[in-house]
Each structure stands twice: as C-alpha cells, then as structure tokens.
Scaffold this motif. Sequence first.
Motif, PDB file in Angstrom:
ATOM      1  N   SER A 133      75.432  38.281  44.938  1.00 45.57           N
ATOM      2  CA  SER A 133      75.745  39.662  45.303  1.00 45.57           C
ATOM      3  C   SER A 133      74.515  40.519  45.076  1.00 45.57           C
ATOM      4  O   SER A 133      73.870  40.450  44.018  1.00 45.57           O
ATOM      5  CB  SER A 133      76.911  40.200  44.463  1.00 45.57           C
ATOM      6  N   THR A 134      74.180  41.351  46.046  1.00 38.73           N
ATOM      7  CA  THR A 134      73.026  42.248  45.895  1.00 38.73           C
ATOM      8  C   THR A 134      73.346  43.424  44.978  1.00 38.73           C
ATOM      9  O   THR A 134      72.438  44.120  44.507  1.00 38.73           O
ATOM     10  CB  THR A 134      72.583  42.766  47.277  1.00 38.73           C
ATOM     11  N   LEU A 135      74.636  43.659  44.684  1.00 39.72           N
ATOM     12  CA  LEU A 135      75.052  44.813  43.886  1.00 39.72           C
ATOM     13  C   LEU A 135      74.669  44.681  42.425  1.00 39.72           C
ATOM     14  O   LEU A 135      74.562  45.684  41.712  1.00 39.72           O
ATOM     15  CB  LEU A 135      76.568  45.002  44.009  1.00 39.72           C
ATOM     16  N   ASN A 136      74.471  43.459  41.949  1.00 36.45           N
ATOM     17  CA  ASN A 136      74.119  43.264  40.536  1.00 36.45           C
ATOM     18  C   ASN A 136      72.805  42.505  40.377  1.00 36.45           C
ATOM     19  O   ASN A 136      72.595  41.823  39.378  1.00 36.45           O
ATOM     20  CB  ASN A 136      75.240  42.520  39.805  1.00 36.45           C
ATOM     21  N   THR A 137      71.927  42.589  41.389  1.00 34.50           N
ATOM     22  CA  THR A 137      70.705  41.797  41.398  1.00 34.50           C
ATOM     23  C   THR A 137      69.469  42.666  41.568  1.00 34.50           C
ATOM     24  O   THR A 137      69.403  43.504  42.471  1.00 34.50           O
ATOM     25  CB  THR A 137      70.744  40.765  42.545  1.00 34.50           C
ATOM     26  N   ASP A 138      68.477  42.459  40.709  1.00 36.24           N
ATOM     27  CA  ASP A 138      67.164  43.081  40.848  1.00 36.24           C
ATOM     28  C   ASP A 138      66.280  42.061  41.566  1.00 36.24           C
ATOM     29  O   ASP A 138      65.679  41.187  40.953  1.00 36.24           O
ATOM     30  CB  ASP A 138      66.581  43.423  39.475  1.00 36.24           C
ATOM     31  N   HIS A 139      66.209  42.162  42.891  1.00 36.19           N
ATOM     32  CA  HIS A 139      65.533  41.150  43.688  1.00 36.19           C
ATOM     33  C   HIS A 139      64.034  41.080  43.394  1.00 36.19           C
ATOM     34  O   HIS A 139      63.457  39.993  43.326  1.00 36.19           O
ATOM     35  CB  HIS A 139      65.757  41.413  45.180  1.00 36.19           C
ATOM     36  N   SER A 140      63.401  42.218  43.243  1.00 35.35           N
ATOM     37  CA  SER A 140      61.964  42.227  42.972  1.00 35.35           C
ATOM     38  C   SER A 140      61.647  41.525  41.658  1.00 35.35           C
ATOM     39  O   SER A 140      60.696  40.738  41.571  1.00 35.35           O
ATOM     40  CB  SER A 140      61.440  43.665  42.923  1.00 35.35           C
ATOM     41  N   LYS A 141      62.457  41.791  40.641  1.00 33.94           N
ATOM     42  CA  LYS A 141      62.236  41.146  39.346  1.00 33.94           C
ATOM     43  C   LYS A 141      62.444  39.635  39.457  1.00 33.94           C
ATOM     44  O   LYS A 141      61.657  38.837  38.923  1.00 33.94           O
ATOM     45  CB  LYS A 141      63.172  41.731  38.285  1.00 33.94           C
ATOM     46  N   GLN A 142      63.501  39.222  40.158  1.00 31.75           N
ATOM     47  CA  GLN A 142      63.767  37.795  40.291  1.00 31.75           C
ATOM     48  C   GLN A 142      62.647  37.077  41.031  1.00 31.75           C
ATOM     49  O   GLN A 142      62.227  35.981  40.643  1.00 31.75           O
ATOM     50  CB  GLN A 142      65.105  37.568  40.992  1.00 31.75           C
ATOM     51  N   LEU A 143      62.151  37.678  42.108  1.00 27.91           N
ATOM     52  CA  LEU A 143      61.071  37.051  42.869  1.00 27.91           C
ATOM     53  C   LEU A 143      59.779  36.989  42.058  1.00 27.91           C
ATOM     54  O   LEU A 143      59.041  35.998  42.115  1.00 27.91           O
ATOM     55  CB  LEU A 143      60.856  37.800  44.177  1.00 27.91           C
ATOM     56  N   ARG A 144      59.492  38.052  41.306  1.00 25.11           N
ATOM     57  CA  ARG A 144      58.291  38.036  40.460  1.00 25.11           C
ATOM     58  C   ARG A 144      58.401  36.959  39.387  1.00 25.11           C
ATOM     59  O   ARG A 144      57.431  36.253  39.102  1.00 25.11           O
ATOM     60  CB  ARG A 144      58.062  39.417  39.823  1.00 25.11           C
ATOM     61  N   ASN A 145      59.583  36.827  38.789  1.00 27.38           N
ATOM     62  CA  ASN A 145      59.784  35.786  37.773  1.00 27.38           C
ATOM     63  C   ASN A 145      59.640  34.394  38.373  1.00 27.38           C
ATOM     64  O   ASN A 145      59.068  33.485  37.765  1.00 27.38           O
ATOM     65  CB  ASN A 145      61.159  35.936  37.131  1.00 27.38           C
ATOM     66  N   TYR A 146      60.162  34.249  39.564  1.00 21.27           N
ATOM     67  CA  TYR A 146      60.055  32.990  40.305  1.00 21.27           C
ATOM     68  C   TYR A 146      58.575  32.620  40.470  1.00 21.27           C
ATOM     69  O   TYR A 146      58.140  31.498  40.164  1.00 21.27           O
ATOM     70  CB  TYR A 146      60.708  33.194  41.677  1.00 21.27           C
ATOM     71  N   ALA A 147      57.797  33.591  40.933  1.00 17.31           N
ATOM     72  CA  ALA A 147      56.369  33.354  41.160  1.00 17.31           C
ATOM     73  C   ALA A 147      55.632  33.100  39.842  1.00 17.31           C
ATOM     74  O   ALA A 147      54.728  32.255  39.778  1.00 17.31           O
ATOM     75  CB  ALA A 147      55.754  34.550  41.879  1.00 17.31           C
ATOM     76  N   ARG A 148      56.011  33.817  38.782  1.00 13.55           N
ATOM     77  CA  ARG A 148      55.347  33.630  37.489  1.00 13.55           C
ATOM     78  C   ARG A 148      55.498  32.196  36.995  1.00 13.55           C
ATOM     79  O   ARG A 148      54.553  31.595  36.475  1.00 13.55           O
ATOM     80  CB  ARG A 148      55.922  34.610  36.460  1.00 13.55           C
ATOM     81  N   LEU A 149      56.707  31.659  37.125  1.00 14.33           N
ATOM     82  CA  LEU A 149      56.938  30.302  36.635  1.00 14.33           C
ATOM     83  C   LEU A 149      56.146  29.283  37.451  1.00 14.33           C
ATOM     84  O   LEU A 149      55.638  28.292  36.910  1.00 14.33           O
ATOM     85  CB  LEU A 149      58.435  29.974  36.676  1.00 14.33           C
ATOM     86  N   LEU A 150      56.013  29.526  38.753  1.00  5.76           N
ATOM     87  CA  LEU A 150      55.208  28.634  39.576  1.00  5.76           C
ATOM     88  C   LEU A 150      53.724  28.740  39.200  1.00  5.76           C
ATOM     89  O   LEU A 150      53.002  27.730  39.189  1.00  5.76           O
ATOM     90  CB  LEU A 150      55.397  28.958  41.049  1.00  5.76           C
ATOM     91  N   LYS A 151      53.262  29.948  38.898  1.00  7.83           N
ATOM     92  CA  LYS A 151      51.874  30.120  38.461  1.00  7.83           C
ATOM     93  C   LYS A 151      51.642  29.435  37.116  1.00  7.83           C
ATOM     94  O   LYS A 151      50.582  28.837  36.878  1.00  7.83           O
ATOM     95  CB  LYS A 151      51.529  31.605  38.377  1.00  7.83           C
ATOM     96  N   MET A 152      52.633  29.520  36.226  1.00  2.80           N
ATOM     97  CA  MET A 152      52.536  28.812  34.945  1.00  2.80           C
ATOM     98  C   MET A 152      52.436  27.307  35.169  1.00  2.80           C
ATOM     99  O   MET A 152      51.668  26.614  34.500  1.00  2.80           O
ATOM    100  CB  MET A 152      53.768  29.116  34.085  1.00  2.80           C
ATOM    101  N   THR A 153      53.209  26.822  36.140  1.00  3.79           N
ATOM    102  CA  THR A 153      53.196  25.396  36.459  1.00  3.79           C
ATOM    103  C   THR A 153      51.824  24.972  36.968  1.00  3.79           C
ATOM    104  O   THR A 153      51.281  23.945  36.554  1.00  3.79           O
ATOM    105  CB  THR A 153      54.266  25.075  37.513  1.00  3.79           C
ATOM    106  N   ALA A 154      51.247  25.788  37.863  1.00  2.00           N
ATOM    107  CA  ALA A 154      49.912  25.483  38.379  1.00  2.00           C
ATOM    108  C   ALA A 154      48.867  25.556  37.276  1.00  2.00           C
ATOM    109  O   ALA A 154      47.939  24.740  37.233  1.00  2.00           O
ATOM    110  CB  ALA A 154      49.561  26.451  39.509  1.00  2.00           C
ATOM    111  N   GLY A 155      49.023  26.516  36.379  1.00  2.00           N
ATOM    112  CA  GLY A 155      48.086  26.639  35.264  1.00  2.00           C
ATOM    113  C   GLY A 155      48.159  25.446  34.329  1.00  2.00           C
ATOM    114  O   GLY A 155      47.121  24.941  33.867  1.00  2.00           O
ATOM    115  N   TYR A 156      49.374  24.991  34.046  1.00  2.00           N
ATOM    116  CA  TYR A 156      49.520  23.827  33.160  1.00  2.00           C
ATOM    117  C   TYR A 156      48.973  22.571  33.824  1.00  2.00           C
ATOM    118  O   TYR A 156      48.415  21.698  33.149  1.00  2.00           O
ATOM    119  CB  TYR A 156      50.993  23.630  32.787  1.00  2.00           C
ATOM    120  N   LYS A 157      49.111  22.485  35.140  1.00  2.00           N
ATOM    121  CA  LYS A 157      48.550  21.346  35.881  1.00  2.00           C
ATOM    122  C   LYS A 157      47.045  21.250  35.631  1.00  2.00           C
ATOM    123  O   LYS A 157      46.508  20.151  35.406  1.00  2.00           O
ATOM    124  CB  LYS A 157      48.827  21.514  37.374  1.00  2.00           C
TER     125      LYS A 157
END
Length: 481
Positions: A234-258
């Motif tokens: 539901s978009t009514l209880n979701t901060d989409h920008s925050k979720q997408l940024r968190n998504y990208a952060r974890l992928l960047k962490m993964t690339a950094g650990y690689k």
Amino acid sequence: MALYTAQQVNASKRQKTALRDLSVRANVTVETNEYFAGFPKIEYKPDATVDETLCYRFYNASEKIHGRTMEEWLRAAVSFLHAFHSYSDSGTGRFDSTVLNNFSRSWDEGTISLESYKRRLRAAFEFYSKIGVKYWTVYDRDLAPEGDTIEETNQNLDEMIEFVLELQQRTNIKPLWVAANFHSHSRYYNGACTSSEPHIISCAGAQLKKAMEIAQRLGADCFLFRGTREGYSSTLNTDHSKQLRNYARLLKMTAGYKERLGYRGQLLFEPNFEDFHSTCINVQNYDFDYNKTYYRYDYDTTSAICFLKHYNLDKLEFKISTKPGHQLVMASAYGMLGSVDCTSITSPPKIREATLLMKAVVEHGGLQPGGLNIGLVLRPDSTELKDLLVAYINCIDIYAKGFRIAAKLIADSTFAKNLQQRYLGFHSGFGSRFVNGEASLEECEEQAKKLNQNTESVQQTSGRSEHWEAVFTRYCNSVRF
C-alpha cells in the motif's frame, strides 16, 4: 517483530542434537551410480532415434562454432533449487512445497539435518556429472538449514562449504552464481532490503555478507542479487524514497564488501518478472492475503536498469540477470546483459524461443561470466528419476539446437543485410547528421517542409515483418545438422 517464530525455534531445538551429532563430514566420494544407478553418462549422439532420450542430439560440448565451443556459448547451469531442493521441502518454506511432496527421492528422508543436505548435494553432483554440465546455481539456504542464531547458521554453512568444495574438486563443477535467499523466511515477508524495520535490514546485510563469502570460497563466476519481496502493498503507509535509498545502500555495501573481500565475480541483479501470486512462497506462520495487490520496485529489466543507473550501481559492475525474450533484448540494448534466467515452472522452451535467445547471445558476444540458468519443475505424474534426467537433457538440447540455427542464420547474414538496408537512410544526409548529433529541431522543421513538397517521399516503407517472420520460421523448421 520476532526474527524467528516460536514454532521455528522449537523445531530447530528438537533437531539441535541431531545436527551436532552429524558434524563430522560424510564421505564425499561421488559414486557413479550412488543415486542414479543404471543411467549412463549422457553423450552426444546426433544419429539417435526419436525415442532415445538419454542422449544429446544437438549439444556437443566440445564442438567449436563461431570461435568458441558450444559449452562456452551456452554455459548451461542447473538450478539446484529447482532440480533438487524444491522436491524436499519438509515444510521449510521452499518453492512449491504443497505440490511436489509426492516426489520420493532416495537421497531425501524428510529431515533438515546436515546429513540430509549432504546426501542431496551428493545426488546433485552425480546428476551434474552424468548430464555433463560444468556449472550449477545455488542459494545459501539450500546448502544448510538455519540455526537458532546467526553463529549457528554460519557454522552449519561452513561445514557444508567444506563438503561442497570437495565435491567440486572431484567433479570440476563450480557455481555459475551464488545468491542469498530472501524468499523463504517469514522475517522478509515485508521486504528484506526495503523493510521498514532496521533490524530486518541488518539480517539481510548479514546474510549477504556470508553468501558472498560462500561465493568466493566456491569460486562462483557471479554473485546474484534477487530481492524477491522488495516492494510494497500500500502506498498509504510507505515512504518510497526511503525504501529505494535503503535498497541502493545495501547493494552498495555488497559491492564494497566484494572489493574488501577480494572476490572477482560478476555482480548480477535480477528483476522479479513474475507477479506476486506466482512467486509467493509458503512460509510457516505467514498469513497473507494473496489476493491483495503487491507492487514490486524491480518488476522488469527496464525498471531494474533505471534503479541501478539512478543510484550509480551500474558503475559498481552490476549487470542484469534477465528472462529470455523482450527482457533479454532490452538488457543487451542497454549494455547491461549479464546472464539469463531460463528457469520455468511449466515446460522446456519452444525451438523458436531458444533460437531467438541464442541469436541475441551470439550477437551480444556471449554471456561470460554469466550463462543460462536452467531450472525445471517436473509434471506431477513424472515421478521416476529418468524423468528428471530427460527433462534437463531435453532442455539443454533445445538450446543447443537453437544455437546451431542462430549460428547458421547469422553466418548467412540474411537478417543483417535486411537491417542494414532498412536503416540505410541514417548513413547520409539528414539521417547521418541526426545520428551524429549534428541536427537541430530547426533542421528537422526544414526537412519536414521539404517532405511536404513531395508527398510520395512521406510514405513509410514496409518493414516486411510477415516476410521476415516466415524466413525465421523456415530456418527453425528446415535447417539440418
């Protein structure tokens, strides 16, 4: 929210003693007929009769075409999840657990002990060796069960990795990719990387760290990231920008650990092409109304590429693992094609689909270090071991035939010549200046005015799609080898 349900904790405690008692590694000798007794090593027999299904009629691994062997062009990998783990769910939340319990395999005893996992792996490597593939794909949770703690889970994984390493060394088979399983545990029911709970994201990060360590130790050519549940209901209880940024952060962490780990494998990002209903997993104590709409952030190749490029993840060497067809074409067009997910829940591909896929692969220059991840779910009445062998033999053979047809039509240059002729207008005059970025909207207007004076030149030339579809069909139906 608890990370483990009470039922899961109790079940794990009941088996704790068994897991510890089985901590000594089992004999990892890959016996030729330990589980697939009586079945020969599958060979290339181009003259086989139509009812000889335990052989390849088109796949000759060592045969060179267009400068590479067929094995190098296809890079066929068997999905361990589809071929072996989906049939032995035992209520742990694997794919198709309610449908496939009727499959009885000699390597499965219905438990989640380490010994059971080892038997399944021995059977898998015997299977890989018999059908002659050099690659397999695997999720971390298909190698070992989760324990009550991260430490216990990682201890289980460490023991199994030593076991798998010996299997790989004996068979010369290695992973095409390793991935973290974010689809089985109830903790990720509302997303792993896009969860609204920081402690859930921390669990996903810890799991990614261990999975990448596994990929490095097993020598995986790629590390796959598949955020199966990254989205919202539901978009009514979701901060989409925050979720997408968190998504990208974890992928960047993964690339950094690689980089810190020194792992040289290709990073793959796989969109979630299916809708929520077809990919939702049976998870213990997970009560969700499947009829409600669930929106994914990475629902196709284009949305995934947009996400990667927006957060500069493409510069961190992420490529796309895509489905065949339009999705593959788009990944290749954007220069982001990394691998192909050929898993299916129904049947092997049609020869037309296989030919189009392999044509795109050859024109792309190959998939290295990616490949074709092949996973099939057998029909409910196909309960014999031979059915499992024939399914994968047939699927690999179809892609091999498709590759042979694609190589032929590319060598004939018939389609290439048509493309050159169809876009000939961009080689001179206004078309050339437009392609080179030298034209302006003012020049477009001038060109349009000239066309108004000659109405015949405005008429579009037929693309002759019906003709070229017919030519392609004739290639598929008439090429002989």
